[in-house]
Design a protein around this motif. Structure first.
Motif, PDB file in Angstrom:
ATOM      1  N   PRO A 296     -20.161 -51.091  69.166  1.00  0.00           N
ATOM      2  CA  PRO A 296     -21.217 -51.163  67.834  1.00  0.00           C
ATOM      3  C   PRO A 296     -21.391 -49.582  67.574  1.00  0.00           C
ATOM      4  N   ALA A 297     -21.706 -49.192  66.629  1.00  0.00           N
ATOM      5  CA  ALA A 297     -21.976 -47.732  66.034  1.00  0.00           C
ATOM      6  C   ALA A 297     -22.907 -47.258  66.741  1.00  0.00           C
ATOM      7  N   PRO A 298     -22.982 -45.891  67.299  1.00  0.00           N
ATOM      8  CA  PRO A 298     -24.180 -45.228  67.888  1.00  0.00           C
ATOM      9  C   PRO A 298     -25.480 -45.549  66.926  1.00  0.00           C
ATOM     10  N   PRO A 299     -26.521 -45.488  67.851  1.00  0.00           N
ATOM     11  CA  PRO A 299     -27.823 -45.726  66.883  1.00  0.00           C
ATOM     12  C   PRO A 299     -28.126 -44.539  65.882  1.00  0.00           C
ATOM     13  N   ASP A 300     -27.436 -43.407  66.105  1.00  0.00           N
ATOM     14  CA  ASP A 300     -27.953 -42.330  65.185  1.00  0.00           C
ATOM     15  C   ASP A 300     -26.744 -42.314  64.144  1.00  0.00           C
ATOM     16  N   TRP A 301     -25.796 -43.363  64.006  1.00  0.00           N
ATOM     17  CA  TRP A 301     -24.795 -43.218  62.699  1.00  0.00           C
ATOM     18  C   TRP A 301     -25.223 -43.033  61.511  1.00  0.00           C
ATOM     19  N   ARG A 302     -24.579 -42.303  60.559  1.00  0.00           N
ATOM     20  CA  ARG A 302     -25.094 -41.979  59.446  1.00  0.00           C
ATOM     21  C   ARG A 302     -25.430 -42.827  58.523  1.00  0.00           C
ATOM     22  N   LYS A 303     -26.544 -42.865  57.436  1.00  0.00           N
ATOM     23  CA  LYS A 303     -27.168 -44.049  56.782  1.00  0.00           C
ATOM     24  C   LYS A 303     -26.482 -43.833  55.323  1.00  0.00           C
ATOM     25  N   ALA A 304     -25.917 -42.660  55.055  1.00  0.00           N
ATOM     26  CA  ALA A 304     -25.492 -42.353  53.779  1.00  0.00           C
ATOM     27  C   ALA A 304     -24.051 -41.289  53.867  1.00  0.00           C
ATOM     28  N   VAL A 305     -23.563 -41.299  52.868  1.00  0.00           N
ATOM     29  CA  VAL A 305     -22.315 -40.625  52.775  1.00  0.00           C
ATOM     30  C   VAL A 305     -22.394 -39.633  51.416  1.00  0.00           C
ATOM     31  N   LEU A 306     -22.034 -38.278  51.303  1.00  0.00           N
ATOM     32  CA  LEU A 306     -22.187 -37.502  50.362  1.00  0.00           C
ATOM     33  C   LEU A 306     -20.667 -37.441  49.585  1.00  0.00           C
ATOM     34  N   LEU A 307     -20.745 -37.547  48.454  1.00  0.00           N
ATOM     35  CA  LEU A 307     -19.467 -37.454  47.397  1.00  0.00           C
ATOM     36  C   LEU A 307     -19.790 -36.230  46.563  1.00  0.00           C
ATOM     37  N   GLU A 308     -18.752 -35.537  46.428  1.00  0.00           N
ATOM     38  CA  GLU A 308     -18.658 -34.499  45.358  1.00  0.00           C
ATOM     39  C   GLU A 308     -17.525 -34.103  44.973  1.00  0.00           C
ATOM     40  N   ILE A 309     -17.471 -33.918  43.400  1.00  0.00           N
ATOM     41  CA  ILE A 309     -16.128 -33.628  42.543  1.00  0.00           C
ATOM     42  C   ILE A 309     -16.809 -33.131  41.359  1.00  0.00           C
ATOM     43  N   GLY A 310     -16.053 -31.955  40.901  1.00  0.00           N
ATOM     44  CA  GLY A 310     -16.538 -31.447  39.610  1.00  0.00           C
ATOM     45  C   GLY A 310     -17.814 -30.746  39.670  1.00  0.00           C
ATOM     46  N   ASN A 311     -18.744 -31.375  38.615  1.00  0.00           N
ATOM     47  CA  ASN A 311     -20.307 -31.181  38.393  1.00  0.00           C
ATOM     48  C   ASN A 311     -20.958 -32.441  38.936  1.00  0.00           C
ATOM     49  N   THR A 312     -20.576 -33.314  39.720  1.00  0.00           N
ATOM     50  CA  THR A 312     -21.086 -34.361  40.079  1.00  0.00           C
ATOM     51  C   THR A 312     -21.083 -34.484  41.602  1.00  0.00           C
ATOM     52  N   LYS A 313     -22.316 -34.809  41.845  1.00  0.00           N
ATOM     53  CA  LYS A 313     -22.771 -35.192  43.457  1.00  0.00           C
ATOM     54  C   LYS A 313     -23.310 -36.743  43.520  1.00  0.00           C
ATOM     55  N   ALA A 314     -22.988 -37.314  44.637  1.00  0.00           N
ATOM     56  CA  ALA A 314     -23.463 -38.717  44.568  1.00  0.00           C
ATOM     57  C   ALA A 314     -23.637 -39.086  46.305  1.00  0.00           C
ATOM     58  N   ALA A 315     -24.744 -39.808  46.608  1.00  0.00           N
ATOM     59  CA  ALA A 315     -25.067 -40.413  47.892  1.00  0.00           C
ATOM     60  C   ALA A 315     -24.827 -42.005  47.847  1.00  0.00           C
ATOM     61  N   VAL A 316     -24.292 -42.249  48.837  1.00  0.00           N
ATOM     62  CA  VAL A 316     -23.861 -43.838  48.994  1.00  0.00           C
ATOM     63  C   VAL A 316     -24.308 -44.138  50.236  1.00  0.00           C
ATOM     64  N   SER A 317     -25.202 -45.159  50.054  1.00  0.00           N
ATOM     65  CA  SER A 317     -25.646 -46.114  51.263  1.00  0.00           C
ATOM     66  C   SER A 317     -24.680 -47.424  51.382  1.00  0.00           C
ATOM     67  N   LYS A 318     -24.897 -48.161  52.293  1.00  0.00           N
ATOM     68  CA  LYS A 318     -24.257 -49.217  52.386  1.00  0.00           C
ATOM     69  C   LYS A 318     -24.591 -50.204  51.208  1.00  0.00           C
ATOM     70  N   ARG A 319     -25.831 -50.218  50.634  1.00  0.00           N
ATOM     71  CA  ARG A 319     -26.194 -50.969  49.592  1.00  0.00           C
ATOM     72  C   ARG A 319     -26.102 -50.341  48.043  1.00  0.00           C
ATOM     73  N   TRP A 320     -26.509 -48.881  48.173  1.00  0.00           N
ATOM     74  CA  TRP A 320     -26.722 -48.455  46.968  1.00  0.00           C
ATOM     75  C   TRP A 320     -25.806 -46.990  46.791  1.00  0.00           C
ATOM     76  N   LYS A 321     -25.677 -46.847  45.457  1.00  0.00           N
ATOM     77  CA  LYS A 321     -25.103 -45.524  45.127  1.00  0.00           C
ATOM     78  C   LYS A 321     -25.869 -44.815  43.956  1.00  0.00           C
ATOM     79  N   TYR A 322     -25.952 -43.669  44.249  1.00  0.00           N
ATOM     80  CA  TYR A 322     -26.614 -42.755  43.212  1.00  0.00           C
ATOM     81  C   TYR A 322     -25.718 -41.632  42.844  1.00  0.00           C
ATOM     82  N   ILE A 323     -25.564 -41.521  41.487  1.00  0.00           N
ATOM     83  CA  ILE A 323     -24.708 -40.359  41.105  1.00  0.00           C
ATOM     84  C   ILE A 323     -25.610 -39.255  40.172  1.00  0.00           C
ATOM     85  N   ALA A 324     -25.441 -38.156  40.364  1.00  0.00           N
ATOM     86  CA  ALA A 324     -25.975 -36.959  39.528  1.00  0.00           C
ATOM     87  C   ALA A 324     -25.052 -36.380  38.970  1.00  0.00           C
TER      88      ALA A 324
END
Length: 414
Positions: A296-324
């Motif tokens: 199993p994944a360690p208990p402290d495994w990340r809950k979200a991933v950072l994405l970045e390209i150009g002038n865009t940043k995003a956070a992705v969880s298992k269910r949600w993606k937010y793009i700024a």
């Protein structure tokens, strides 16, 4: 990428950084091959590299097109210029980057000759077979949708390489003609030829591992950098499958459901090699080897991933993606003028979130809400990111939570 010295040189910490083709890797940085060398591994690489640092640029007139002809090599000075470019690339990568072996380099997206590249890969495996080794094969194909002309295997010039002309095509893979024969027999469109040709390249490496009887103690990763839809964006282009094979260690059919990113390959491979993961790698790279081995994944495994390209940043969880999308003032003005022009003319907009009129790879056509500054997607029901929920009151809680997550992910970065 935000930690890249090349990016920091162009955009000092604290300023607005537009992330493009300036996130170079420098010889002074800790890297995966250096860590594996420390663990006793021979390291080698072949294939595409376009992470050269500022000031290490090449003469562009000698970086050949994707699908060159023999005439491209016969232009005045071309042969000498191509050789100089290629040798310069080799000198750079052989000096301080952690590679024991560097050969068959593609300078960016230049000439696609997989047989020539695989010959170099097999040579490295052969010379390293008596000890542990790490081979990085950076395939330059398909580099986009198969419909692109440089994916037409039948029309690629077989003598052309990014190092100059060769006398013969290395006999290390099934013939290019056989690619089309097999596709026809299987009832698959010939437009997919480059996919099969790429499979043949991977097969050449796997057969070599069998030949030296290393298939049972070698971990093989097959990973892409983006699918064709949403390339160079924080949309679906950031969702890429990966395949791992390690006979006797990874149980067939294992699926890892943890949130993983390509940055995690470094920590995972160093751990698999029994090496020590340095602190500067560990800050952005997590070891998912336990999950590959069925734990199993360690208990402290990340809950979200950072994405970045150009002038865009995003956070992705298992269910949600937010793009700024946040642009500096001069880009905001360009985009506003372009939007007004497009509305008046009834034509598409042409200035993208990168601030320029290229390198969107059609994302503005594939994603209906491309030009929205804030975007929220429910990946449980909208995997293709078609419905922006950012302005829907019923999802304000999720929106604020994902904004907070993105701020947290960005806080440690320069």
């Amino acid at each position: 990428a935000s930690r890249s010295p090349g990016l920091a040189e162009k955009f000092p910490p604290g300023s607005h950084a537009t992330m493009g083709w300036d996130t170079s890797i420098g010889p002074q940085e800790t890297s995966l091959p250096k860590c594996l060398q420390t663990a006793g591994y021979q390291t080698g690489m072949v294939g595409k590299w376009h992470n050269f640092a500022k000031g290490k640029l090449f003469q562009r007139k000698y970086i050949l097109p994707h699908n060159p002809t023999l005439a491209d090599y016969e232009k005045p000075g071309a042969a000498e210029g191509i050789r100089k470019n290629y040798n310069k690339a080799l000198r750079i990568l052989r000096n301080g980057y952690g590679w024991n072996y560097v050969d068959r380099i593609n300078i960016g997206n230049s000439v696609f000759n997989l047989e020539w590249m695989m010959e170099g890969a097999l040579e490295f495996i052969e010379r390293s077979k008596d000890g542990p080794f790490f081979l990085y094969v950076s395939l330059p194909v398909p580099h986009g949708q198969y419909m692109y002309k440089y994916c037409n295997v039948g029309k690629l010039e077989p003598r052309a390489t990014s190092a100059g002309l060769i006398d013969r095509l290395p006999n290390v893979m099934p013939s290019r003609a056989s690619v089309y024969e097999r596709l026809s027999k299987a009832g698959i469109s010939s437009a997919n030829a480059m996919g099969t040709h790429m499979d043949d390249a991977v097969g050449a490496v796997l057969r070599k591992l069998e030949e030296i009887e290393a298939q049972d103690n070698t971990l093989v990763f097959f990973v892409g950098d983006n699918p064709s839809r949403g390339k160079n964006s924080d949309f679906e282009g950031a969702r890429e499958p990966a395949i791992a094979n390690w006979a006797g260690r990874i149980k067939p059919g294992t699926r890892v459901h943890s949130l993983c990113a390509n940055t995690d390959l470094a920590a995972t491979l160093v751990a698999a090699a029994g090496g020590t993961i340095p602190d500067d790698i560990a800050q952005d790279s997590r070891n998912f080897l336990p999950q590959l081995l069925g734990q199993p994944a360690p208990p402290d495994w990340r809950k979200a991933v950072l994405l970045e390209i150009g002038n865009t940043k995003a956070a992705v969880s298992k269910r949600w993606k937010y793009i700024a999308n946040r642009v500096p003032p001069h880009v905001a003005v360009k985009m506003k003028v372009d939007a007004e022009r497009a509305a008046k003319a009834g034509t598409p907009r042409t200035i993208y979130w990168t601030g320029v009129n290229h390198h969107s790879y059609g994302a503005e056509l594939d994603f209906a809400h491309y030009y929205d500054a804030d975007q929220l997607y429910d990946l449980d029901v909208d995997l293709y990111e078609t419905t922006n929920l950012a302005a829907v009151p019923a999802h304000s809680v999720e929106l604020q939570a994902m904004k907070k997550t993105l701020r947290r992910l960005l806080a440690p970065l320069p």
